[in-house]
Design an enzyme around this catalytic site. Sequence first.
Site, mmCIF file in Angstrom:
data_model
loop_
_atom_site.group_PDB
_atom_site.id
_atom_site.type_symbol
_atom_site.label_atom_id
_atom_site.label_comp_id
_atom_site.label_asym_id
_atom_site.label_seq_id
_atom_site.Cartn_x
_atom_site.Cartn_y
_atom_site.Cartn_z
ATOM 1 C CB ALA A 3 -37.243 -59.953 9.010
ATOM 2 N N GLY A 4 -39.551 -60.477 6.413
ATOM 3 C CA GLY A 4 -39.605 -60.817 5.002
ATOM 4 C C GLY A 4 -40.254 -59.738 4.162
ATOM 5 C CG PHE A 5 -41.946 -59.529 -0.495
ATOM 6 C CD1 PHE A 5 -41.713 -58.244 -0.947
ATOM 7 C CD2 PHE A 5 -42.875 -60.315 -1.165
ATOM 8 C CE1 PHE A 5 -42.411 -57.739 -2.036
ATOM 9 C CE2 PHE A 5 -43.563 -59.824 -2.248
ATOM 10 C CZ PHE A 5 -43.339 -58.534 -2.677
ATOM 11 C CB ILE A 6 -45.692 -59.868 3.064
ATOM 12 C CG1 ILE A 6 -45.839 -60.380 1.627
ATOM 13 C CG2 ILE A 6 -47.026 -59.315 3.567
ATOM 14 C CD1 ILE A 6 -46.737 -61.609 1.509
ATOM 15 C CB VAL A 27 -42.889 -68.999 14.943
ATOM 16 C CG1 VAL A 27 -43.051 -70.112 13.916
ATOM 17 C CG2 VAL A 27 -44.183 -68.778 15.708
ATOM 18 C CB SER A 35 -51.086 -70.329 0.117
ATOM 19 O OG SER A 35 -50.833 -70.581 -1.240
ATOM 20 C CE1 TYR A 78 -46.303 -72.315 1.420
ATOM 21 C CE2 TYR A 78 -47.700 -72.238 -0.532
ATOM 22 C CZ TYR A 78 -47.150 -71.620 0.563
ATOM 23 O OH TYR A 78 -47.444 -70.297 0.824
ATOM 24 C CG ASN A 83 -48.874 -66.555 -7.715
ATOM 25 O OD1 ASN A 83 -49.898 -67.197 -7.476
ATOM 26 N ND2 ASN A 83 -47.764 -67.119 -8.146
#
Length: 380
Positions: free
Chosen positions: A11-14, A65, A130, A189, A218
């Site tokens: 449901a996020g940006f990506i 999750v 990342s 992270y 980014n």
Amino acid sequence: MSRRALITGGAGFIGSRLAARFARSGWDVDVLDPLSEQVHGVDPVRTSASLRGLEDSARLTIGSVSDPDALEAALGDAEVVVHLAAETGTGQSMYEIGRYADVNVGGTATLLDRLVRGGHSVRRVVVASSRAVYGEGAYADADGRIVYPAGRDDARLRAGEFDPAGADGRPLRPAPTPEDAPLAPTSVYGITKLTQESLVRAVSPAVGIEPVTLRYQNVYGPGQSLRNPYTGILSIFTGLIARGEPINVFEDGLPSRDFVYVDDVVEATFLAATEPAAAGGVFNVGTGVGTSVLDVVRALFTAAGAEVPAIVSGDYRLGDIRHNIADTTRLRETLGFVPATDFATGLAAFAAWADGRDVGADGYRQSLEELESRNLLRRG
């Protein structure tokens, strides 16, 4: 018969854009997402643009999750799992260590525990990692040799010596970092993302599932959260400009990042999920072009048609890297993919989308205070 994909953190940006991309190609899509307040706000239905974007493309299960029952409800007969679910933010990870480990590592373990038990249709897992797994990544020394410096020393940072130096003390130049570079994350992270990768690559083949690893640079673009003060300098700076507040430019303003437009990331991720050639692969997802923080500030002023004071403070955060630029050769040669959107074009689209939107309260100042109170933000 339709094929089905599950997107964790979808449901996020990506994820919301990826769900739409799958749906356009005839896939049925399930999304599992906890709708965290930090990302979606206190009233996601009203404030989250990415959540609204799911309405016509996916079935949403609200849950983590890390919750086996929620995961079971969302998994169904998915053939592909795209594992986006994670806490993000280098700075915050350095003092929310337990939460980042629980969600990023624990959530991945819960997913793999379920897949190891069998009784599902999953044949491929794509894990979103990342560029943070590289730490400083690749540099060229004064003789043109590629080297991989360790994380920056606090004593040098205190002295204003922000660029990594070679063993001989001479300056290093940033170079594109390939996928086979040493992995040396400098933040919690980055460590959790590397652990996610390692778990998926170790477990999936043992149970007949194809792992694919994507190392995002980014990511930016329309739909990016303007309320989350812990990730994304484009959204943070946009909020400061909208509120007429000064921008604190860390270090000397010259750290650089590889900014990659969200639609390019979505297309690369879709190919990683669906193309046979991607099986087992590790791919950088970026542009191969570095842009400095000062250049970002200037570009945002132009795009927004407004300026605020930009103060090059010399402040720095422990765990930050100086530069990172992706070597995208493998993505191009294996999947035939080259990002289509340059930074100027993508930034104009982002600024047009952000214009007039509610950027919320100034949580950024609070995030810096949290870092400073834990001695993770040092003043120049």
